[in-house]
Design an enzyme around this catalytic site. Structure first.
Site, PDB file in Angstrom:
ATOM      1  N   GLU A  54       0.853  -1.192   0.000  1.00 29.53           N
ATOM      2  CA  GLU A  54       0.000   0.000   0.000  1.00 29.53           C
ATOM      3  C   GLU A  54       0.890   1.244   0.000  1.00 29.53           C
ATOM      4  O   GLU A  54       1.931   1.275   0.655  1.00 29.53           O
ATOM      5  CB  GLU A  54      -0.885  -0.023   1.244  1.00 29.53           C
ATOM      6  CG  GLU A  54      -1.800   1.183   1.394  1.00 29.53           C
ATOM      7  CD  GLU A  54      -2.571   1.174   2.708  1.00 29.53           C
ATOM      8  OE1 GLU A  54      -3.598   1.876   2.797  1.00 29.53           O
ATOM      9  OE2 GLU A  54      -2.145   0.457   3.652  1.00 29.53           O
ATOM     10  N   LYS A  95      -9.965   1.769  -2.565  1.00 29.28           N
ATOM     11  CA  LYS A  95     -10.299   1.239  -1.235  1.00 29.28           C
ATOM     12  C   LYS A  95     -11.651   1.771  -0.771  1.00 29.28           C
ATOM     13  O   LYS A  95     -11.895   2.976  -0.754  1.00 29.28           O
ATOM     14  CB  LYS A  95      -9.206   1.642  -0.243  1.00 29.28           C
ATOM     15  CG  LYS A  95      -9.431   1.160   1.173  1.00 29.28           C
ATOM     16  CD  LYS A  95      -8.337   1.724   2.073  1.00 29.28           C
ATOM     17  CE  LYS A  95      -8.625   1.443   3.533  1.00 29.28           C
ATOM     18  NZ  LYS A  95      -7.700   2.201   4.404  1.00 29.28           N
ATOM     19  N   CYS A 127      -5.502  -3.001   2.765  1.00 27.69           N
ATOM     20  CA  CYS A 127      -5.304  -2.828   4.201  1.00 27.69           C
ATOM     21  C   CYS A 127      -6.564  -3.056   5.045  1.00 27.69           C
ATOM     22  O   CYS A 127      -6.976  -4.194   5.251  1.00 27.69           O
ATOM     23  CB  CYS A 127      -4.694  -1.456   4.455  1.00 27.69           C
ATOM     24  SG  CYS A 127      -3.792  -1.329   6.025  1.00 27.69           S
TER      25      CYS A 127
END
Length: 259
Positions: free
Chosen positions: A44, A116, A150
């Site tokens: 990330e 995300k 994440c």
């Protein structure tokens, strides 16, 4: 072997210095490709560190980080991905928040994006990051890959929803060392409950005020760890085979019992 070899690049990140990170990562990517990797996964925010509250950190789509991935894909004839802060559709003059965008680039110039969808509200991430809305699954050499970033790892429902059409989940992260137990446990849980591979790639080193231990891992559909590393920069290699996913699900018919 009917799948593809995956390289998980566990690396440190030079804070706010894209060029330094590109220089750092290029030889690691080259080494992974030389080892037979067809898919290389970085972390990330591989080019900046996790610093979305920094003014001007966002890039346009197709900016320097995406270009680095596309160039590496072309040079080494591989697929390569990682996340970066991109200002994409929906941005206005009054709201220039970037999305945390997982960019996956192919050797033929193809580029896929996953933004995300889960802001980390514990740290007020929604103030700085525009959430995405759509899940993304990409087929590479016959292997179906679903992309996550994440904090998404904590939300099992999205993984469940994609399971029938997924052979491997790719999860890139800057997951702090103080919650490393959660990271490692959830990676294995997502693999076991969905009977799919999970490739979890986390950074090492220190960024901002946080320490990162890596704990990257490639896990098979039964939850066995095929490769792992902690604390230092390293490249993990393992083969991801959709035939193993199919045979596991055929033998243990767990997915069909979901309600």
């Amino acid at each position: 072997m009917t799948g593809l070899r995956v390289a998980a690049v566990q690396h440190d990140i030079v804070w706010h210095d894209r060029d330094a990170n590109f220089a750092r990562l290029a030889p690691m990517v080259s080494g992974a490709a030389a080892s037979g990797a067809r898919l290389v996964v970085l972390t990330e925010t591989f080019s900046t560190g996790f610093s979305f509250d920094t003014p001007g950190i966002g890039e346009p789509e197709g900016g320097p980080s995406a270009r680095f991935l596309s160039e590496q894909a072309e040079v080494h004839d591989i697929w390569i991905g990682g996340s970066c802060p991109e200002i994409g559709p929906g941005a206005t003059d009054d709201d220039r928040r970037p999305s945390n965008t997982f960019v996956l680039a192919g050797p033929d110039g193809t580029v896929h994006r996953y933004r995300k969808i889960h802001p980390f509200s514990h740290a007020d991430e929604q103030r700085w990051v525009r959430p995405g809305a759509d899940l993304t699954t990409v087929t590479v050499d016959g292997v179906r890959l679903s992309l996550f970033v994440c904090y998404d790892l904590r939300f099992a429902d999205e993984f469940w929803g994609l399971a029938a059409d997924t052979d491997a989940y790719l999860v890139v992260a800057n997951w702090p060392a103080k919650r490393r137990l959660h990271w490692s446990t959830l990676l294995r849980a997502r693999a076991i409950e969905n009977q799919a591979y999970v490739v979890g790639v986390n950074r090492v080193g220190t960024g901002g005020s946080l320490d990162y231990s890596g704990d990257s891992a490639i896990i098979d559909p039964l939850g066995e760890v095929l490769a792992s590393g902690a604390g230092v920069e390293t490249v993990l290699l393992a083969d991801v085979d959709p035939a193993v996913v199919e045979s596991t699900r055929s033998h243990f018919r767990f997915l069909q019992d979901r309600r």
